[in-house]
Design an enzyme around this catalytic site. Structure first.
Site, PDB file in Angstrom:
ATOM      1  N   LYS A  65       0.807  -1.225   0.000  1.00 37.40           N
ATOM      2  CA  LYS A  65       0.000   0.000   0.000  1.00 37.40           C
ATOM      3  C   LYS A  65       0.842   1.278   0.000  1.00 37.40           C
ATOM      4  CE  LYS A  65      -4.174  -1.958   2.069  1.00 37.40           C
ATOM      5  NZ  LYS A  65      -5.212  -1.814   3.093  1.00 37.40           N
ATOM      6  N   ASN A  86      -4.999   1.898  -1.574  1.00 38.99           N
ATOM      7  CA  ASN A  86      -5.517   0.541  -1.782  1.00 38.99           C
ATOM      8  C   ASN A  86      -6.297   0.421  -3.083  1.00 38.99           C
ATOM      9  OD1 ASN A  86      -8.010   1.782  -1.171  1.00 38.99           O
ATOM     10  ND2 ASN A  86      -8.765  -0.026  -0.094  1.00 38.99           N
ATOM     11  N   ASP A 101     -10.345   2.332   2.552  1.00 39.68           N
ATOM     12  CA  ASP A 101     -10.447   1.553   3.796  1.00 39.68           C
ATOM     13  C   ASP A 101     -11.298   2.258   4.855  1.00 39.68           C
ATOM     14  OD1 ASP A 101      -8.941  -0.633   2.940  1.00 39.68           O
ATOM     15  OD2 ASP A 101      -7.052   0.269   3.565  1.00 39.68           O
ATOM     16  N   ALA A 126      -1.350   2.453  15.522  1.00 42.42           N
ATOM     17  CA  ALA A 126      -0.981   3.668  14.791  1.00 42.42           C
ATOM     18  C   ALA A 126      -0.271   3.339  13.482  1.00 42.42           C
ATOM     19  CB  ALA A 126      -0.089   4.543  15.677  1.00 42.42           C
ATOM     20  N   ASN A 149      -1.147   3.524  21.238  1.00 43.73           N
ATOM     21  CA  ASN A 149      -0.199   2.609  20.613  1.00 43.73           C
ATOM     22  C   ASN A 149       0.893   2.240  21.614  1.00 43.73           C
ATOM     23  OD1 ASN A 149       0.476   1.381  17.961  1.00 43.73           O
ATOM     24  ND2 ASN A 149       2.404   2.473  18.239  1.00 43.73           N
ATOM     25  N   GLN A 243     -15.156  -1.364   1.693  1.00 42.06           N
ATOM     26  CA  GLN A 243     -14.065  -0.714   0.954  1.00 42.06           C
ATOM     27  C   GLN A 243     -14.044  -1.187  -0.495  1.00 42.06           C
ATOM     28  OE1 GLN A 243     -11.066  -2.133  -0.290  1.00 42.06           O
ATOM     29  NE2 GLN A 243     -11.495  -4.199   0.435  1.00 42.06           N
TER      30      GLN A 243
END
Length: 269
Positions: A65, A86, A101, A126, A149, A243
């Site tokens: 990606k 994506n 997404d 994250a 995170n 998506q």
């Protein structure tokens, strides 16, 4: 017949061809959509060769990606902010990049009647998965979105990208003292089987828990959520179909109906 691909490594697990062929059948669009395993050092050449051969578009999954972002001549604002692409569209010799997404996630939450406007949202993780959903979540006018995170600096870096006062970075120990309406797992913990470092006190009958990962059985996070009586525990299958529907719309200008495809996919798991 118009040709589309999904590129990844690995790719055998991809449900995208199944989903897009159902969309094509439902909307009577003449297209062929196939998955293709790409060697880690061959992504750019593979995409350019497919575009040159007349391919119309492609989806991109792990681990390409970020590479896809660098290939594009034009990027949507959500792809720019996500730092990942994506959905590729090939048009007039140009490669256009988008990221669907986050819209897939938001639309799935809304389909489950989850109230996002005015809510306090906790986003766990994250990495790329988290980055891709921040902007669409903010567009739903939440009160706050907190990114937690294990590596605090990574969460802070993500927050700085978006420059929005509703968005903040916290450690796991900080968020365990807070209260949220929606908790979204964007970490890889459900794939690795690792336990998330969140306390059960965060989850009660008022809290919706969402895991971007899906499977035949509940993920560890969703099992944990149900054990502590979450209001809803939702897996990421609807996000996957959502998506895909947005990618299909970008390419074909037709919005496919998601719910029937989602139920067929659920049955096929």
């Amino acid at each position: 017949m118009d040709q589309y691909r999904v590129y990844g490594n690995p790719i055998s697990q991809s449900r995208s061809p199944f989903i897009h062929q159902l969309f094509a059948s439902q909307t009577q669009q003449p297209l062929n959509y196939l998955s293709e395993l790409v060697a880690l050092d061959s992504f750019a050449n593979t995409v350019r060769a497919f575009a040159k051969s007349g391919g119309k578009g492609a989806n991109v999954t792990v681990p390409f990606k970020e590479q896809a972002l660098c290939l594009c001549d034009q990027l949507s604002s959500r792809a720019q902010l996500a730092g990942a692409v994506n959905t590729l569209t090939f048009k007039e010799g140009q490669i256009l990049g988008d990221n669907t997404d986050g819209l897939g996630l938001v639309n799935d939450l809304l389909a489950h009647r989850v109230e996002l406007s005015g809510s306090n949202i906790l986003l766990l993780g994250a990495g790329g998965a988290a980055k891709g959903v921040v902007l669409p979540l903010l567009e739903q006018n939440p009160e706050t979105v907190v990114v937690a995170n294990r590596t605090m600096s990574k969460a802070q870096k993500l927050v700085e990208q978006f420059n929005d006062l509703r968005l903040s970075a916290k450690s796991f120990s900080d968020v365990n003292q807070m209260a949220f309406d929606v908790i979204i797992n964007a970490t890889s913990a459900s794939l690795t089987g690792d336990k998330l470092p969140i306390e059960h006190s965060l989850i009660n009958e008022q809290v919706v828990c969402y895991d971007m990962v899906y499977g035949k059985e509940d993920t560890a996070f969703l099992a944990f959520a149900k054990q502590h009586h979450a209001k809803q525990a939702i897996d990421g299958l609807g996000m996957l179909v959502g998506q895909a529907a947005e990618s299909f719309y970008i390419w074909r200008g037709v919005k496919p109906e998601v719910s029937t495809v989602l139920s067929q996919l659920r049955t096929a798991l």
